[in-house]
Design a protein around this motif. Sequence first.
Motif, PDB file in Angstrom:
ATOM      1  N   ARG A   1       0.860  -1.181   0.000  1.00  0.00           N
ATOM      2  CA  ARG A   1       0.000   0.000   0.000  1.00  0.00           C
ATOM      3  C   ARG A   1       0.897   1.232   0.000  1.00  0.00           C
ATOM      4  NH1 ARG A   1      -3.912  -1.989   5.018  1.00  0.00           N
ATOM      5  NH2 ARG A   1      -4.020  -4.174   4.340  1.00  0.00           N
ATOM      6  N   LEU A   2       0.652   2.137  -0.923  1.00  0.00           N
ATOM      7  CA  LEU A   2       1.444   3.355  -1.048  1.00  0.00           C
ATOM      8  C   LEU A   2       0.636   4.537  -0.524  1.00  0.00           C
ATOM      9  CD1 LEU A   2       2.882   1.327  -2.943  1.00  0.00           C
ATOM     10  CD2 LEU A   2       3.395   3.262  -4.452  1.00  0.00           C
ATOM     11  N   SER A   3       1.164   5.208   0.478  1.00  0.00           N
ATOM     12  CA  SER A   3       0.428   6.311   1.097  1.00  0.00           C
ATOM     13  C   SER A   3       0.390   7.524   0.176  1.00  0.00           C
ATOM     14  CB  SER A   3       1.059   6.690   2.436  1.00  0.00           C
ATOM     15  OG  SER A   3       2.370   7.188   2.256  1.00  0.00           O
ATOM     16  N   THR A   4      -0.644   8.328   0.343  1.00  0.00           N
ATOM     17  CA  THR A   4      -0.814   9.529  -0.479  1.00  0.00           C
ATOM     18  C   THR A   4      -0.949  10.798   0.350  1.00  0.00           C
ATOM     19  OG1 THR A   4      -3.217   9.201  -0.539  1.00  0.00           O
ATOM     20  CG2 THR A   4      -1.923   8.224  -2.331  1.00  0.00           C
ATOM     21  N   ALA A   5      -1.011  10.660   1.688  1.00  0.00           N
ATOM     22  CA  ALA A   5      -1.200  11.833   2.538  1.00  0.00           C
ATOM     23  C   ALA A   5      -0.662  11.557   3.937  1.00  0.00           C
ATOM     24  CB  ALA A   5      -2.686  12.197   2.617  1.00  0.00           C
ATOM     25  N   PRO A   6      -0.222  12.607   4.646  1.00  0.00           N
ATOM     26  CA  PRO A   6       0.223  12.430   6.030  1.00  0.00           C
ATOM     27  C   PRO A   6      -0.903  11.843   6.884  1.00  0.00           C
ATOM     28  CG  PRO A   6       0.866  14.590   5.211  1.00  0.00           C
ATOM     29  CD  PRO A   6      -0.059  14.000   4.186  1.00  0.00           C
ATOM     30  N   GLY A   7      -0.559  10.929   7.775  1.00  0.00           N
ATOM     31  CA  GLY A   7      -1.544  10.318   8.658  1.00  0.00           C
ATOM     32  C   GLY A   7      -2.146   9.034   8.120  1.00  0.00           C
ATOM     33  N   GLU A   8      -1.957   8.782   6.827  1.00  0.00           N
ATOM     34  CA  GLU A   8      -2.557   7.597   6.218  1.00  0.00           C
ATOM     35  C   GLU A   8      -1.909   6.310   6.743  1.00  0.00           C
ATOM     36  OE1 GLU A   8      -4.578   6.976   1.913  1.00  0.00           O
ATOM     37  OE2 GLU A   8      -2.462   7.551   1.905  1.00  0.00           O
ATOM     38  N   LEU A   9      -0.593   6.337   6.926  1.00  0.00           N
ATOM     39  CA  LEU A   9       0.097   5.150   7.434  1.00  0.00           C
ATOM     40  C   LEU A   9      -0.387   4.800   8.836  1.00  0.00           C
ATOM     41  CD1 LEU A   9       3.767   5.889   6.294  1.00  0.00           C
ATOM     42  CD2 LEU A   9       2.194   4.213   5.312  1.00  0.00           C
ATOM     43  N   ARG A  10      -0.628   5.815   9.638  1.00  0.00           N
ATOM     44  CA  ARG A  10      -1.131   5.568  10.995  1.00  0.00           C
ATOM     45  C   ARG A  10      -2.514   4.911  10.943  1.00  0.00           C
ATOM     46  NH1 ARG A  10      -0.792   9.098  16.431  1.00  0.00           N
ATOM     47  NH2 ARG A  10      -2.472   8.088  17.584  1.00  0.00           N
ATOM     48  N   LYS A  11      -3.361   5.394  10.057  1.00  0.00           N
ATOM     49  CA  LYS A  11      -4.704   4.822   9.921  1.00  0.00           C
ATOM     50  C   LYS A  11      -4.623   3.370   9.461  1.00  0.00           C
ATOM     51  CE  LYS A  11      -7.148   5.885   6.338  1.00  0.00           C
ATOM     52  NZ  LYS A  11      -7.964   6.657   5.354  1.00  0.00           N
ATOM     53  N   TRP A  12      -3.772   3.107   8.482  1.00  0.00           N
ATOM     54  CA  TRP A  12      -3.617   1.734   7.995  1.00  0.00           C
ATOM     55  C   TRP A  12      -3.079   0.816   9.089  1.00  0.00           C
ATOM     56  CZ3 TRP A  12      -0.708   3.061   2.815  1.00  0.00           C
ATOM     57  CH2 TRP A  12      -1.631   3.591   1.901  1.00  0.00           C
ATOM     58  N   ALA A  13      -2.129   1.321   9.876  1.00  0.00           N
ATOM     59  CA  ALA A  13      -1.544   0.506  10.941  1.00  0.00           C
ATOM     60  C   ALA A  13      -2.596   0.151  11.988  1.00  0.00           C
ATOM     61  CB  ALA A  13      -0.375   1.245  11.587  1.00  0.00           C
ATOM     62  N   TYR A  14      -3.449   1.102  12.309  1.00  0.00           N
ATOM     63  CA  TYR A  14      -4.536   0.844  13.257  1.00  0.00           C
ATOM     64  C   TYR A  14      -5.450  -0.260  12.719  1.00  0.00           C
ATOM     65  CZ  TYR A  14      -8.578   1.695  16.276  1.00  0.00           C
ATOM     66  OH  TYR A  14      -9.609   1.546  17.176  1.00  0.00           O
ATOM     67  N   GLN A  15      -5.801  -0.153  11.440  1.00  0.00           N
ATOM     68  CA  GLN A  15      -6.670  -1.158  10.822  1.00  0.00           C
ATOM     69  C   GLN A  15      -5.982  -2.518  10.749  1.00  0.00           C
ATOM     70  OE1 GLN A  15      -7.425   0.879   7.135  1.00  0.00           O
ATOM     71  NE2 GLN A  15      -9.233   1.941   7.920  1.00  0.00           N
ATOM     72  N   TYR A  16      -4.681  -2.505  10.488  1.00  0.00           N
ATOM     73  CA  TYR A  16      -3.923  -3.758  10.434  1.00  0.00           C
ATOM     74  C   TYR A  16      -3.964  -4.457  11.789  1.00  0.00           C
ATOM     75  CZ  TYR A  16      -0.031  -6.988   9.623  1.00  0.00           C
ATOM     76  OH  TYR A  16       0.745  -8.124   9.498  1.00  0.00           O
ATOM     77  N   ALA A  17      -3.717  -3.694  12.860  1.00  0.00           N
ATOM     78  CA  ALA A  17      -3.732  -4.272  14.207  1.00  0.00           C
ATOM     79  C   ALA A  17      -5.116  -4.813  14.560  1.00  0.00           C
ATOM     80  CB  ALA A  17      -3.298  -3.222  15.225  1.00  0.00           C
ATOM     81  N   LYS A  18      -6.143  -4.157  14.056  1.00  0.00           N
ATOM     82  CA  LYS A  18      -7.514  -4.540  14.407  1.00  0.00           C
ATOM     83  C   LYS A  18      -8.019  -5.732  13.599  1.00  0.00           C
ATOM     84  CE  LYS A  18     -12.089  -2.473  15.108  1.00  0.00           C
ATOM     85  NZ  LYS A  18     -12.891  -1.216  15.002  1.00  0.00           N
ATOM     86  N   TYR A  19      -7.674  -5.770  12.296  1.00  0.00           N
ATOM     87  CA  TYR A  19      -8.302  -6.760  11.422  1.00  0.00           C
ATOM     88  C   TYR A  19      -7.348  -7.778  10.786  1.00  0.00           C
ATOM     89  CZ  TYR A  19     -12.195  -3.421  11.533  1.00  0.00           C
ATOM     90  OH  TYR A  19     -13.200  -2.581  11.934  1.00  0.00           O
ATOM     91  N   GLU A  20      -6.065  -7.421  10.611  1.00  0.00           N
ATOM     92  CA  GLU A  20      -5.207  -8.234   9.757  1.00  0.00           C
ATOM     93  C   GLU A  20      -4.080  -8.954  10.472  1.00  0.00           C
ATOM     94  OE1 GLU A  20      -4.133  -6.268   5.993  1.00  0.00           O
ATOM     95  OE2 GLU A  20      -5.399  -4.611   6.649  1.00  0.00           O
TER      96      GLU A  20
END
Length: 314
Positions: free
Chosen positions: A37-56
């Motif tokens: 996944r390639l980020s496009t905006a500041p804060g996006e990596l943090r959001k993805w990491a949260y989702q990864y910890a929750k679901y993946e």
Amino acid sequence: MHYTFFVNPAARSGKSMVVWGEVEQFLKNTGVDFDSRLSTAPGELRKWAYQYAKYEDASDRQLVVVGGDGSLNEVINGLLAFDTKRSIPLAYIPAGSGNDFARAHGITGTPVEMMQAILTKVAANEPKSIDIGEYMDAVKRERRFFLNNVGIGFDATTVEIANNSRIKNILNKLKLGKATYGVALIEALSRQDRFPVEIIANGRKFYTPRGYLLTVSNHPYFGGGVKIMPDADPTDGKIDLIMIERPQFFIKILWLLGQLVRGRHYRYSEVHRFTASSIRVRTSRLEFGHADGEELGSRAYDLMVTTRPYPFWL
């Protein structure tokens, strides 16, 4: 084993994509199961990491970050925002400008060599536990984690000026991105004033009205390779702090900063060093701050700083 890659294409003025391109080709050639996944905006990596910890997160999945120190900071904070009690092992391929985390922990080699090292460590199931920094801010009532440093004063002012400089994009296009920080440093010398700061460590209180540069660190390096605390140990369970008071004469400021770059700053009376399992830092006026190069804004601070162990594939 499946690998998920979080990539920051903006790191090092876009040069991170060269690093990722080499890694991606290697993964395809060797048949490694992965997605990216390639980020496009500041804060996006943090959001993805949260989702990864929750679901993946699962025993047959591994997360790898490709980017700079700021990218790694976002991911750590996202993972721990979901559950601070769970530590998901993390791998990292440095592709930023400063890369102080990689420097401190011996992550070296070509992108392919670093990826091969990660595969070897994961196959052996040998994550390494190191300290990461953690602070609670009583002013903003927030909890945050950091890999390298939290700074208040001169270095944070330099970061703020550099990140908001009108010439930053121009210099980046000319492949002179690092020059932005040189220009910002010169401006910060004229802008940064002394500020009152209180430090509490090991049961003792230290106060000065002449704070100038304050850095809380988890390992020796800051600012892209400067050994601000040469003997800091990222595995001792302690946090380190350097506070430099503003000298009376401007020429002494230049001298101290020069000695800092050379690693000879401990000997001067304006330089104060603290090491403890926890350190409290209070400022009473507005100052710029940063965490791993990410701006914290201009505000007063009341930080309780500690460390916690976290597993990495190092």
